[in-house]
Design an enzyme around this catalytic site. Structure first.
Site, PDB file in Angstrom:
ATOM      1  N   GLU A  72       0.777  -1.236   0.000  1.00 41.81           N
ATOM      2  CA  GLU A  72       0.000   0.000   0.000  1.00 41.81           C
ATOM      3  C   GLU A  72       0.812   1.290   0.000  1.00 41.81           C
ATOM      4  O   GLU A  72       0.377   2.286  -0.568  1.00 41.81           O
ATOM      5  CB  GLU A  72      -0.950   0.000   1.210  1.00 41.81           C
ATOM      6  CG  GLU A  72      -2.017  -1.071   1.152  1.00 41.81           C
ATOM      7  CD  GLU A  72      -2.922  -0.929  -0.060  1.00 41.81           C
ATOM      8  OE1 GLU A  72      -3.475   0.166  -0.276  1.00 41.81           O
ATOM      9  OE2 GLU A  72      -3.053  -1.903  -0.816  1.00 41.81           O
ATOM     10  N   SER A 339     -42.948 -21.594 -22.062  1.00 40.39           N
ATOM     11  CA  SER A 339     -43.971 -20.723 -22.649  1.00 40.39           C
ATOM     12  C   SER A 339     -44.240 -19.458 -21.859  1.00 40.39           C
ATOM     13  O   SER A 339     -45.014 -18.611 -22.310  1.00 40.39           O
ATOM     14  CB  SER A 339     -45.281 -21.501 -22.818  1.00 40.39           C
ATOM     15  OG  SER A 339     -45.192 -22.367 -23.913  1.00 40.39           O
TER      16      SER A 339
END
Length: 707
Positions: A72, A339
């Site tokens: 970092e 469907s």
């Protein structure tokens, strides 16, 4: 735009004011996040498995400190809180990458960002962070700041601080972390969830190697040792899912939405979250679902049900699977819808200005050209032929050959377009088998899309979080969208047709005695059975099927069976006490219009009903060719001995096709549940269907046809 010199001066003023006048923030508090239903009733809490425990920096191994600094901020001990070199380097790499490839924040700046909870990526925020970071460095030593950082940084899995992270990923105290374990944790800091080795081992391994390389570059680790360790990252524990007694899969989705909107590190930050869930409806859903599943014909079957509010899109209830289920079938499992996809083709047909009273031939089998592949064959269930039939009745009976013709006429691309507009976000293949449901969708997508019909053509994407508060401050407030997907005339016409599915079609088991519309769906190999339907107050989708989706279930379930019965039982009870209401008619012309046509202002006023003698009823006068008279004049005619179903005939202002076929005059027994048909080889893709044989969806048979 302001000149650069002016902007620079303003930035300097803001920096100076912040440094001199703004006090350093207190540490961010973490704790249980309370979850409420939409009426404010408590549902549960989100609590981290491992609570935060601060540890002194001096108790940590030196390699823990070095790993975090390498990942970092390697120059942490050399800068005054802001690294000019780091900012310039990050800016250059971001320009090259045409995006955010690297941040320029120091550990001091990251700490300020975490404790102030500022999420917006703005220049003002960066200036404020920089000023407070430098102020922090004047008041505390470097070791104190690094200790603050290590005890507050979020590592994922609900773990704040190095001690909780060590327990969550390795089951040990931070003081016992090995060098590889420290490097693995340090590499996860930028994006803990995305870099969790259990979820994304490849990306996590890349970050692990990067940390080791940076440690070697900064001479905190011999290069040879870094290279040797890079090949074998440490094993981590599997994440433990959060356990909920009520609506566990819904609350899991709340957790995801919170992380997406506020950041994962905020999920356990002592929030008060009002969700869209209705505990009363959820209790009904769980009871009816569990009772139905206990009596289900297939022991190995899975199932799911989700309900959405048409007025907002908020998810009101969600149940999923048998006890111990790990897969969220509602949100994460794409299944062939059969469907239940036909209403989108119907909507595309209506939007082009066509009528649901248009008629088609409905032979038992049809073959269509399929460029670049074998001809596409479509069959109705049981090879049943229907003669010439209206689209309305073909929808009730789920006639595959009619819908294949309809899709060919409007074009598969039009069906894909309207399905996407309605709320189906999954990728869809524009081929003839599309309408028979061969493309996978999630139950949540289908619920959102059907909800668009219920909302009169307005798309309101399903969501779970209404409001987020902390310490009396509102952090987030939902603002449901009102994006119009298609006209209210299109939505109303589709709804009018789908009402007949429950009253005279394949979904009679779902009839709840109040205005409702819906569609059944069954895949060709009986691996999936659906019922998707809605009232003006609630939209609900039920799915029942094989867990893996590759093989059929022994009972060969149909959408008109178990799903329709559960839908009817749940909706009937969930809507008790809610006054029955009809679907609102369109604001404009009730006749079917195209997407760009303007509604007729005259049609907004309905004619006064004609008073007729006893035994006669008013009807619309017809011209000599059998079509409606231009002036829509009414005359009295003898009353028929039996009245058709309310949804069998078109709306008074709809214009039926001159060749409209007559609906059956007698409805079959509502207790008869009939199977639904299938489709054969799809046009370009595999899948299942309703009324075809090798793939496609089962064309659900209606009651015994008449005529």
């Amino acid at each position: 735009m302001l000149p650069a010199a002016v902007l620079g001066f303003l930035a300097l003023v803001l920096f100076s004011y912040t440094f001199a006048r703004v006090p350093l923030p207190a540490e961010i508090s973490t704790g249980a996040t309370v979850l409420l239903d939409q009426a404010g009733r408590e549902i549960g809490e989100l609590t981290a498995h491992t609570s935060r425990q601060d540890v002194p920096l001096a108790t940590l191994p030196q390699h823990v400190r070095h790993a975090v600094l390498a990942a970092e901020d390697a120059g942490f001990y050399d800068h005054p809180g802001v690294s000019v070199a780091g900012i310039v380097r990050a800016a250059f790499r971001n320009v090259v990458a045409r995006g955010v490839a690297q941040g320029g924040s120091t550990i001091s700046q990251q700490y300020i960002k975490n404790v102030t909870d500022q999420r917006q990526q703005t220049a003002l925020r960066k200036i404020r962070e920089a000023a407070l970071a430098m102020k922090l460095e004047r008041e505390f030593s470097k070791d104190q700041i690094l200790e603050f950082y290590l005890n507050t940084i979020y590592f994922g899995r609900g773990a704040y601080g190095i001690q909780a992270a060590s327990q969550a990923y390795f089951g040990k105290a931070a003081a016992e972390l090995s060098l590889p374990e420290a490097a693995q944790l340090a590499g996860m800091i930028p994006a803990p969830s995305a870099l969790d080795p259990a979820k994304n081992p490849e990306r996590a391994h890349q970050r692990y190697r990067y940390v080791l390389e940076r440690m070697a570059v900064n001479e905190w680790l011999p290069e040879a040792e870094a290279a040797a360790l890079a090949a074998a990252p440490p094993a981590v524990l599997e994440p433990r899912p959060v356990q909920f007694r009520t609506a566990p899969f819904f609350l899991d989705m709340v957790q995801r939405e919170l992380a997406g909107r506020l950041g994962e590190d905020m999920v356990y930050a002592g929030l008060r979250v009002t969700t869209t869930l209705d505990l009363g409806i959820q209790e009904v859903a769980e009871r009816e679902f569990n009772e139905a599943l206990a009596d289900a014909p297939d022991e190995e079957a899975a199932a799911a049900m989700v309900s959405v509010d048409p007025a907002t899109g908020g998810i009101r209830a969600l149940v999923n699977g048998r006890p111990g289920e790990q897969i969220n079938f509602v949100a994460d499992s794409r299944r062939q819808p059969g469907s239940t996809f036909k209403p989108f083709a119907l909507a595309a047909w209506v939007e082009e200005g066509n009528s649901p009273e248009s008629t088609f031939e409905g032979p038992a089998q049809m073959t269509f050209d399929n460029p670049g592949s074998e001809p596409y064959e479509v069959n109705n269930y049981g090879r049943q032929g229907f003669g010439r039939i209206s689209l309305r009745e073909a929808t009730w009976k789920s006639v595959n050959t009619v819908y294949a013709q309809l899709t060919e006429e409007v074009g598969p691309a039009a069906v894909v377009d309207i399905a996407h507009r309605a709320g189906v976000d999954s990728e869809l293949e524009p081929n003839l088998s599309l309408t028979l449901g061969t493309n996978g969708v999630t139950p949540l997508e289908l619920a959102g899309a059907f909800n668009t019909f219920a909302a009169g053509g307005v798309r309101r994407t399903p969501f779970t979080v209404l409001k987020v508060e902390r310490d009396g401050q509102t952090l987030y407030q939902a603002r449901p969208g009102d994006d119009r997907a298609f006209s209210d005339q299109v939505a109303w016409t589709v709804t009018d047709v789908l009402r007949g599915v429950l009253q005279a079609g394949t979904g009679r088991a779902a009839d709840i005695g109040r205005p409702a519309a819906g569609k059944t769906g069954t895949t060709q190999n009986s691996a999936d059975a659906w019922f998707a339907g809605y009232t003006p107050h609630l939209t609900t989708v039920v799915w029942y099927g094989q867990r893996d989706g590759n093989s059929g279930l022994p009972s060969e379930p149909t959408g008109g069976g178990w799903p329709a019965r559960l839908w009817g039982a749940f909706m009937g009870e969930a809507l008790q006490g809610v006054e029955a209401a009809d679907f609102p008619e369109p604001r404009g012309d009730l006749r079917v219009v195209g997407p760009t046509a303007e509604p007729s202002p005259e049609a907004t006023e309905e004619p006064e009903p004609l008073e007729c003698p006893e035994g006669q009823v008013p009807v619309t006068a017809e011209d000599e060719d059998g079509g409606e008279a231009d002036e829509l004049q009414q005359v009295c005619a003898p009353s028929p001995s039996e009245s058709p179903s309310p949804t069998q005939s078109p709306s008074p202002t709809q214009t039926p096709s001159p060749t409209q076929t007559q609906s059956p005059t007698a409805s079959p027994s509502p207790t008869t549940t009939e199977p639904e048909p299938t489709a054969t080889a799809d046009a370009g893709g595999g899948g299942s269907g309703d009324g075809v044989q090798t793939s496609g969806e089962t064309s659900e048979p209606s009651p015994s046809p008449s005529g």
